[in-house]
Design a protein around this motif. Sequence first.
Motif, PDB file in Angstrom:
ATOM      1  N   ASP A 192       0.854  -1.193   0.000  1.00 34.02           N
ATOM      2  CA  ASP A 192       0.000   0.000   0.000  1.00 34.02           C
ATOM      3  C   ASP A 192       0.888   1.239   0.000  1.00 34.02           C
ATOM      4  O   ASP A 192       1.840   1.333   0.786  1.00 34.02           O
ATOM      5  N   VAL A 193       0.592   2.205  -0.877  1.00 34.93           N
ATOM      6  CA  VAL A 193       1.425   3.391  -1.045  1.00 34.93           C
ATOM      7  C   VAL A 193       0.570   4.644  -0.889  1.00 34.93           C
ATOM      8  O   VAL A 193      -0.526   4.743  -1.445  1.00 34.93           O
ATOM      9  N   VAL A 194       1.108   5.621  -0.145  1.00 32.38           N
ATOM     10  CA  VAL A 194       0.514   6.949  -0.040  1.00 32.38           C
ATOM     11  C   VAL A 194       1.573   7.950  -0.484  1.00 32.38           C
ATOM     12  O   VAL A 194       2.729   7.875  -0.043  1.00 32.38           O
ATOM     13  N   LEU A 195       1.194   8.866  -1.363  1.00 33.20           N
ATOM     14  CA  LEU A 195       2.146   9.834  -1.891  1.00 33.20           C
ATOM     15  C   LEU A 195       2.294  11.016  -0.935  1.00 33.20           C
ATOM     16  O   LEU A 195       1.309  11.529  -0.391  1.00 33.20           O
ATOM     17  N   ALA A 196       3.543  11.444  -0.755  1.00 32.92           N
ATOM     18  CA  ALA A 196       3.812  12.592   0.109  1.00 32.92           C
ATOM     19  C   ALA A 196       3.941  13.863  -0.732  1.00 32.92           C
ATOM     20  O   ALA A 196       3.098  14.742  -0.676  1.00 32.92           O
ATOM     21  N   TRP A 197       4.970  13.971  -1.529  1.00 33.22           N
ATOM     22  CA  TRP A 197       5.182  15.137  -2.387  1.00 33.22           C
ATOM     23  C   TRP A 197       4.767  14.774  -3.804  1.00 33.22           C
ATOM     24  O   TRP A 197       5.276  13.815  -4.373  1.00 33.22           O
ATOM     25  N   THR A 198       3.847  15.526  -4.364  1.00 36.84           N
ATOM     26  CA  THR A 198       3.370  15.238  -5.717  1.00 36.84           C
ATOM     27  C   THR A 198       3.547  16.474  -6.596  1.00 36.84           C
ATOM     28  O   THR A 198       3.627  17.605  -6.108  1.00 36.84           O
ATOM     29  N   GLU A 199       3.592  16.231  -7.893  1.00 32.66           N
ATOM     30  CA  GLU A 199       3.628  17.300  -8.889  1.00 32.66           C
ATOM     31  C   GLU A 199       2.403  17.131  -9.777  1.00 32.66           C
ATOM     32  O   GLU A 199       2.247  16.103 -10.434  1.00 32.66           O
ATOM     33  N   THR A 256      -1.693  16.657 -10.681  1.00 31.43           N
ATOM     34  CA  THR A 256      -2.785  15.846 -10.132  1.00 31.43           C
ATOM     35  C   THR A 256      -2.439  14.371 -10.164  1.00 31.43           C
ATOM     36  O   THR A 256      -1.603  13.927 -10.956  1.00 31.43           O
ATOM     37  N   THR A 257      -3.064  13.612  -9.294  1.00 33.75           N
ATOM     38  CA  THR A 257      -2.847  12.172  -9.248  1.00 33.75           C
ATOM     39  C   THR A 257      -4.106  11.502  -8.712  1.00 33.75           C
ATOM     40  O   THR A 257      -4.881  12.111  -7.963  1.00 33.75           O
ATOM     41  N   GLU A 276      -2.078  14.780   1.734  1.00 33.27           N
ATOM     42  CA  GLU A 276      -3.029  15.886   1.796  1.00 33.27           C
ATOM     43  C   GLU A 276      -4.468  15.380   1.786  1.00 33.27           C
ATOM     44  O   GLU A 276      -5.332  15.927   2.480  1.00 33.27           O
ATOM     45  N   HIS A 277      -4.731  14.317   1.014  1.00 38.95           N
ATOM     46  CA  HIS A 277      -6.084  13.747   1.005  1.00 38.95           C
ATOM     47  C   HIS A 277      -6.423  13.150   2.370  1.00 38.95           C
ATOM     48  O   HIS A 277      -7.543  13.348   2.884  1.00 38.95           O
ATOM     49  N   LEU A 278      -5.469  12.425   2.971  1.00 40.30           N
ATOM     50  CA  LEU A 278      -5.738  11.830   4.285  1.00 40.30           C
ATOM     51  C   LEU A 278      -5.989  12.909   5.330  1.00 40.30           C
ATOM     52  O   LEU A 278      -6.868  12.771   6.188  1.00 40.30           O
TER      53      LEU A 278
END
Length: 559
Positions: A180-187, A189-190, A196-198
């Motif tokens: 399971d993966v949660v993104l921290a820094w994004t560029e 939309t994803t 940030e969503h959590l």
Amino acid sequence: MAMWRRPAGRTRGEAAKAAVQAGADRLAPTLQTLWLLIRQGVVRPMRPDKLLRIVFAWRRWGVTPALGYAVAAIRHPDRPAVIDERGALSFLELEQRTTRLARGLRARGIRDTSRVAVLCRNHHGLVETIVACGKIGSDVVLLNTGLRPHQMRTVLDEQRADLLIADVEFVEALPDLELDVVLAWTEGTTRKATLEHLIGSSATGTLPRRPRHARVIVLTSGTTGTPKGARRPAPPGVGPAATIMSRMPLRAGERIMLAAPIFHTWGLAAFQLGSAIGATLVLRRKFEPQQALAAVQRHRATALFVVPVMLQRILDLPREAIEPYDTSSLRIVAASGSALPADLATRFQRVFGEVLYNFYGSTEASWVSIATPRELAEAPGTAGRPPRGTSVKILDERGARVPDGETGRIFVRNDMLFEGYTGGGGKEVRDGMLATGDLGRIDEAGRLQVVGREDDMIVSGGENVYPKETEDAIATLPEVSEVAVIGVDDAEFGQRLAAYVVLVDGAELDAEAVRERVRPALPGFALPRDVVFLPELPRNATGKVVPARLREGSADTER
């Protein structure tokens, strides 16, 4: 019924006096810690209602980063806690966001039995993840961003991670993860889950109960093999922070430019110190020397935490690129993570003044000693002296103490020795003192001089040879930007020294000139028989030279 008996040969008065003295001896370190924290502004008078809220926070979180940020949110809620490329978060905002993130992670199945792996550069998401996991009680594994994909998969399997929180750039390089993966820094939309969503989708409110004391697991550098996970102990109180401040005068409310990666022990130590003293952390995802100077000026940073290669990169800038920046706010530039070359210390203080501290420690030992700016001016490259409450001994192979001035193995005792490797095993311990894996000596002024790693020493023609001595001599040549010296196999002498040299742009030097110019400073057996010129030294993400990759450049050897 057990009864107390006065030791034989003592009068009642003598026994009472001894008991009072024993109590005073136990109390003295506590009073010293309290006085130091008051002097540095960490402890000061406050309104009773705030003090009561701090007591409740302590009962809730224990001595953890979560407590540090909760206390700061009570004392100065509007002060910036973290400043990165995306702006600033106040202490109150960070306190609220980390509680919501903790609730979001719990909704995703993370509990106090879970282990969360983190693969992030320095930014607010990394800070929030560590604090939020502490509020749940789940262990955090800090992953080195410089690991190759196959190493990363091996480490994730060995650490039995339940969740990976990572910057998007690293997830793209690991497409086949069964995790399971949660993104921290994004560029941009994803569609993937993000921190940030959590945070945004989780309700505010208290968490259900006081968590277990979570552990932070740091990987060793892996310069000589596969990185190992080292279990870092939880600080027993504010004592460790006070210990560091006894040699490095950090104050409450510092503005710390944290350039060293937080996933490394040194960066993690700076983060933990910052949380203990209510510091504002100035973070940048990638180190660029001119941008670092600009950030120091813009945010009036009072402390800068770096690894030594970052100092080298700053000094490699042309003088006209350094002079426009006002760095007069800096009181402390703290370097650690790898050996600080003597010439680099001298050149840095010549440009920036006497602000440099050399922190000698390791993932396993935490701190060993700290050199102050004055000590570095008197003896460049020294590791200084141990801070209060820390014992350092130089022992021979049999465990006997060697006389001052002679080289032996460095052993240390302090309050934060590691608890062992996650895969089992640990470091050698003698009489409660941990082997650092380094060789050193105590000089005539009582300062610790680190000669090099135990496994770096070579025997060439029957002589013990320490590569660092040769490195320091070559580093003084004005044409040399960087140098690393290692031992290589030799059919005649068993082993010999090979020097890997990076020249200053536009400089010219050949192998024979290198040997001739350092000959007066070195015994004959310490002269490098091989000199290899490279465009840059191969380093890992924490700035340490990787010896195995050095040898790959040996085809360009000059003899």
